[in-house]
Motif scaffolding. Sequence first.
Motif, mmCIF file in Angstrom:
data_model
loop_
_atom_site.group_PDB
_atom_site.id
_atom_site.type_symbol
_atom_site.label_atom_id
_atom_site.label_comp_id
_atom_site.label_asym_id
_atom_site.label_seq_id
_atom_site.Cartn_x
_atom_site.Cartn_y
_atom_site.Cartn_z
ATOM 1 N N CYS A 36 -5.966 -26.832 -42.047
ATOM 2 C CA CYS A 36 -4.939 -25.517 -41.577
ATOM 3 C C CYS A 36 -4.910 -25.611 -40.174
ATOM 4 O O CYS A 36 -5.878 -24.946 -39.349
ATOM 5 N N ALA A 37 -4.118 -26.322 -39.715
ATOM 6 C CA ALA A 37 -3.687 -26.143 -38.277
ATOM 7 C C ALA A 37 -3.540 -24.957 -37.689
ATOM 8 O O ALA A 37 -2.973 -24.191 -38.344
ATOM 9 N N PHE A 38 -3.602 -24.453 -36.269
ATOM 10 C CA PHE A 38 -3.599 -23.410 -35.936
ATOM 11 C C PHE A 38 -2.060 -23.282 -35.419
ATOM 12 O O PHE A 38 -1.331 -24.296 -35.185
ATOM 13 N N ARG A 39 -1.717 -22.003 -35.570
ATOM 14 C CA ARG A 39 -0.123 -21.835 -35.040
ATOM 15 C C ARG A 39 -0.315 -21.371 -33.679
ATOM 16 O O ARG A 39 -1.250 -20.429 -33.467
ATOM 17 N N ASN A 40 0.642 -21.519 -32.764
ATOM 18 C CA ASN A 40 0.682 -21.421 -31.433
ATOM 19 C C ASN A 40 1.794 -20.282 -31.632
ATOM 20 O O ASN A 40 1.927 -19.802 -29.979
ATOM 21 N N ASP A 41 2.513 -19.986 -32.294
ATOM 22 C CA ASP A 41 3.776 -19.117 -32.085
ATOM 23 C C ASP A 41 3.394 -17.590 -32.585
ATOM 24 O O ASP A 41 4.015 -16.678 -32.770
ATOM 25 N N LYS A 42 1.952 -17.324 -33.009
ATOM 26 C CA LYS A 42 1.467 -15.919 -33.254
ATOM 27 C C LYS A 42 0.259 -15.553 -32.319
ATOM 28 O O LYS A 42 -0.281 -16.288 -31.871
ATOM 29 N N PRO A 43 0.338 -14.130 -31.896
ATOM 30 C CA PRO A 43 -0.839 -13.743 -30.845
ATOM 31 C C PRO A 43 -2.281 -13.894 -31.644
ATOM 32 O O PRO A 43 -2.301 -13.605 -32.716
ATOM 33 N N LEU A 44 -3.080 -13.805 -30.612
ATOM 34 C CA LEU A 44 -4.484 -13.972 -31.182
ATOM 35 C C LEU A 44 -4.829 -12.592 -31.822
ATOM 36 O O LEU A 44 -4.070 -11.618 -31.359
ATOM 37 N N ILE A 45 -5.917 -12.373 -32.884
ATOM 38 C CA ILE A 45 -6.254 -11.013 -33.113
ATOM 39 C C ILE A 45 -7.676 -10.988 -32.436
ATOM 40 O O ILE A 45 -8.401 -11.821 -32.347
ATOM 41 N N ASP A 46 -7.695 -10.019 -31.540
ATOM 42 C CA ASP A 46 -9.043 -9.516 -30.978
ATOM 43 C C ASP A 46 -9.913 -8.457 -31.729
ATOM 44 O O ASP A 46 -9.609 -7.562 -32.238
ATOM 45 N N CYS A 47 -11.025 -8.962 -32.146
ATOM 46 C CA CYS A 47 -11.783 -8.295 -33.023
ATOM 47 C C CYS A 47 -13.268 -7.911 -32.207
ATOM 48 O O CYS A 47 -13.660 -8.714 -31.373
ATOM 49 N N ALA A 48 -13.653 -6.690 -32.487
ATOM 50 C CA ALA A 48 -14.956 -6.229 -32.127
ATOM 51 C C ALA A 48 -15.595 -5.724 -33.054
ATOM 52 O O ALA A 48 -15.077 -4.895 -34.268
ATOM 53 N N ILE A 49 -16.945 -5.925 -33.161
ATOM 54 C CA ILE A 49 -17.723 -5.745 -34.697
ATOM 55 C C ILE A 49 -19.207 -5.269 -34.132
ATOM 56 O O ILE A 49 -19.641 -5.966 -33.170
ATOM 57 N N CYS A 50 -19.628 -4.294 -34.772
ATOM 58 C CA CYS A 50 -21.111 -3.804 -34.133
ATOM 59 C C CYS A 50 -21.823 -3.754 -35.879
ATOM 60 O O CYS A 50 -21.045 -2.918 -36.595
ATOM 61 N N TYR A 51 -22.823 -4.234 -35.863
ATOM 62 C CA TYR A 51 -23.746 -3.853 -37.132
ATOM 63 C C TYR A 51 -25.036 -4.135 -37.052
ATOM 64 O O TYR A 51 -25.715 -4.610 -36.163
ATOM 65 N N LYS A 52 -26.034 -3.695 -38.231
ATOM 66 C CA LYS A 52 -27.116 -3.650 -38.011
ATOM 67 C C LYS A 52 -27.676 -4.499 -39.225
ATOM 68 O O LYS A 52 -27.052 -4.585 -40.207
ATOM 69 N N THR A 53 -28.813 -5.617 -39.000
ATOM 70 C CA THR A 53 -29.151 -6.197 -39.700
ATOM 71 C C THR A 53 -30.678 -5.931 -40.123
ATOM 72 O O THR A 53 -31.359 -5.806 -39.375
ATOM 73 N N PHE A 54 -31.181 -6.114 -41.404
ATOM 74 C CA PHE A 54 -32.410 -6.213 -41.667
ATOM 75 C C PHE A 54 -32.939 -7.439 -42.578
ATOM 76 O O PHE A 54 -31.988 -7.714 -43.528
ATOM 77 N N GLY A 55 -33.850 -8.249 -42.163
ATOM 78 C CA GLY A 55 -34.058 -9.535 -42.793
ATOM 79 C C GLY A 55 -32.984 -10.391 -42.821
ATOM 80 O O GLY A 55 -32.662 -11.222 -43.662
ATOM 81 N N GLY A 56 -31.873 -10.312 -41.899
ATOM 82 C CA GLY A 56 -31.036 -11.135 -41.600
ATOM 83 C C GLY A 56 -29.579 -10.897 -42.364
ATOM 84 O O GLY A 56 -28.704 -11.531 -42.487
ATOM 85 N N GLU A 57 -29.824 -9.705 -43.190
ATOM 86 C CA GLU A 57 -28.662 -9.358 -43.789
ATOM 87 C C GLU A 57 -27.893 -7.959 -43.450
ATOM 88 O O GLU A 57 -28.716 -7.451 -42.782
ATOM 89 N N ILE A 58 -26.632 -7.875 -43.359
ATOM 90 C CA ILE A 58 -25.972 -6.872 -42.773
ATOM 91 C C ILE A 58 -26.203 -5.672 -43.478
ATOM 92 O O ILE A 58 -26.379 -5.762 -44.814
ATOM 93 N N GLU A 59 -26.736 -4.575 -43.003
ATOM 94 C CA GLU A 59 -26.980 -3.242 -43.746
ATOM 95 C C GLU A 59 -25.835 -2.366 -43.721
ATOM 96 O O GLU A 59 -24.888 -2.397 -43.105
ATOM 97 N N GLN A 60 -25.727 -1.436 -44.802
ATOM 98 C CA GLN A 60 -24.476 -0.640 -45.104
ATOM 99 C C GLN A 60 -24.645 0.652 -44.491
ATOM 100 O O GLN A 60 -23.842 1.138 -44.455
ATOM 101 N N ALA A 61 -25.917 0.950 -43.872
ATOM 102 C CA ALA A 61 -26.172 2.172 -43.221
ATOM 103 C C ALA A 61 -26.989 1.745 -41.742
ATOM 104 O O ALA A 61 -27.836 1.115 -42.003
ATOM 105 N N PRO A 62 -26.468 2.143 -40.926
ATOM 106 C CA PRO A 62 -24.889 2.705 -40.454
ATOM 107 C C PRO A 62 -24.116 1.700 -40.921
ATOM 108 O O PRO A 62 -24.325 0.571 -40.755
ATOM 109 N N LYS A 63 -22.952 2.068 -41.235
ATOM 110 C CA LYS A 63 -21.733 1.585 -41.696
ATOM 111 C C LYS A 63 -21.235 0.585 -40.600
ATOM 112 O O LYS A 63 -21.251 0.964 -39.201
#
Length: 165
Positions: free
Chosen positions: A95-122
């Motif tokens: 799947c080659a990248f398209r250069n005619d579409k803008p990038l999507i900028d994402c920010a994510i923050c999360y808690k992990t316990f034992g290497g797994e993402i916790e659901q609390a806090p969401k």
Amino acid sequence: MAFLLTVLLLAAGVLSSTEAQEAYSKLSEPYRKGVDLALQQLNNHSAIQHHFLFFKSTLMSDINAGFNVNFYYHNFYLKATKCTKGSVPPDPKKCAFRNDKPLIDCAICYKTFGGEIEQAPKPYVHCVHKPALTEKMKKGRVDHCNTLSYNQGSPTLLSVLGSGD
């Protein structure tokens, strides 16, 4: 001559897609899990018509809170590919990248316990097309991640960043 140019452009598209997958594979496992979570949420939107891949990180921060608990903040770009959503071949390198579409900028923050993402806090996931991202949105992301009730007495998630970041 036109044939040679076409071959070079196709090779560049596959190469850039391969480079992005190498960048993804160089992320540590907790950061890859966060990217996967953002991609999963992005793909759930009906307005998204193309397959997206991780492009590059812009900011990464983590806090080890002890007792196998960590908190992560990751700001990164996703880029559209020429593959339509739902028709991705088994090898994403095709799947080659398209250069005619803008990038999507994402920010994510999360808690992990034992290497797994916790659901609390969401886990917090905020993705927007880069041209639409405002300074107010950027500040809102940071404020949201810093005010999550992670661990009383610990520094805020983004306090480990130096000025100018």
